[in-house]
Write a protein that holds these residues in place. Structure first.
Motif, PDB file in Angstrom:
ATOM      1  N   THR A  25      -0.963  -0.046   6.537  1.00 26.24           N
ATOM      2  CA  THR A  25      -1.364   1.113   5.748  1.00 26.24           C
ATOM      3  C   THR A  25      -2.791   0.946   5.251  1.00 26.24           C
ATOM      4  O   THR A  25      -3.372  -0.143   5.313  1.00 26.24           O
ATOM      5  N   GLU A  78      -3.011  -1.745   2.644  1.00 29.72           N
ATOM      6  CA  GLU A  78      -2.892  -3.123   3.124  1.00 29.72           C
ATOM      7  C   GLU A  78      -4.186  -3.662   3.729  1.00 29.72           C
ATOM      8  O   GLU A  78      -4.294  -4.862   3.981  1.00 29.72           O
ATOM      9  N   ASP A  97      -2.726   7.127   3.075  1.00 28.30           N
ATOM     10  CA  ASP A  97      -1.634   6.879   2.141  1.00 28.30           C
ATOM     11  C   ASP A  97      -0.704   5.827   2.735  1.00 28.30           C
ATOM     12  O   ASP A  97      -1.042   4.649   2.760  1.00 28.30           O
ATOM     13  N   ASP A  98       0.436   6.257   3.265  1.00 25.25           N
ATOM     14  CA  ASP A  98       1.422   5.274   3.710  1.00 25.25           C
ATOM     15  C   ASP A  98       1.607   5.213   5.212  1.00 25.25           C
ATOM     16  O   ASP A  98       2.426   4.426   5.700  1.00 25.25           O
ATOM     17  N   ARG A 110       1.042   4.063   8.961  1.00 22.51           N
ATOM     18  CA  ARG A 110       0.620   2.763   9.490  1.00 22.51           C
ATOM     19  C   ARG A 110      -0.177   2.944  10.789  1.00 22.51           C
ATOM     20  O   ARG A 110       0.218   3.691  11.674  1.00 22.51           O
TER      21      ARG A 110
END
Length: 211
Positions: free
Chosen positions: A45, A48, A192-193, A195
């Protein structure tokens, strides 16, 4: 296509730029920006990216650069982080008939800017709200679109919006021109989330997550 790219105007403290390329896969885009074939991490993400073993800034030297790559609305894209210079390689990225659009989201001054290259040639670029100063081999390429949107007079030498207009309003108008001309769209989920695989394009970071 519903998300477009105008929403990028409201992001602050974001990555260094986003590069769109039409005519190559995301993996090839990463390589042309300085990555190595088969050098991608597991999908990660946006949040990360900070956990990768990379140093974005080094006193007196260059930091590491990383991109996350994906595909949207028929374009590959790369989200640049850290001390990446991959987006500067417009001629290299656009060789062999590829189209490239780069958006650099600087706030207010110096302005955010857009660049367009095709088939190994940098064709045009300008700062948002400073569209009277355009450069590249074909600096007036987007002038008809900018004039139709009320950004510039048809002569290209006069800005039409009032000088005291909020800069983000002007940014949205001009970035909307680029969005419509090239059919660009990027989901906010990618910031945002969602990947995406990440690749190192500068320096030698470990490129492993620190958990």
């Amino acid at each position: 296509m519903t998300d477009g790219i105008v929403w990028l105007v409201d992001l602050e403290g974001w990555m260094s730029s986003v590069v769109f390329a039409r005519g190559i896969a995301p993996e090839e885009l990463a390589v042309r920006m300085g990555g190595t074939p088969d050098g991608a991490t597991e999908p990660i993400t946006d949040g990360e990216v900070e956990d990768l073993g990379a140093e974005w800034y080094r006193p007196g030297g260059y930091g590491d650069g990383v991109v996350r790559v994906g595909e949207s609305a028929g374009w590959s894209f790369a989200l640049e982080y850290g001390d990446s210079t991959g987006g500067d390689l417009l001629e290299e990225i656009s060789r062999d008939g590829v189209e490239v659009v780069r958006y650099v989201p600087i706030q207010e001054h110096p302005p955010a800017s857009v660049y367009y290259a095709r088939d190994g040639v940098f064709l045009c670029g300008f700062g948002l709200r400073e569209e009277v100063w355009r450069w590249g081999r074909e600096p007036d390429l987007l002038l008809p679109d900018l004039a139709a949107a009320g950004v510039l007079a048809p002569d290209g030498r006069t800005c039409l919006p009032p000088e005291d207009e909020d800069y983000k309003t002007g940014y949205r108008r001009s970035l909307g021109v680029v969005e419509r001309r090239f059919g660009l769209s990027l989901s906010p989920a990618f910031l945002d989330d969602a990947r995406l695989p990440a690749c190192a394009v500068r320096g030698a970071p470990r490129m492993t997550l620190s958990r």
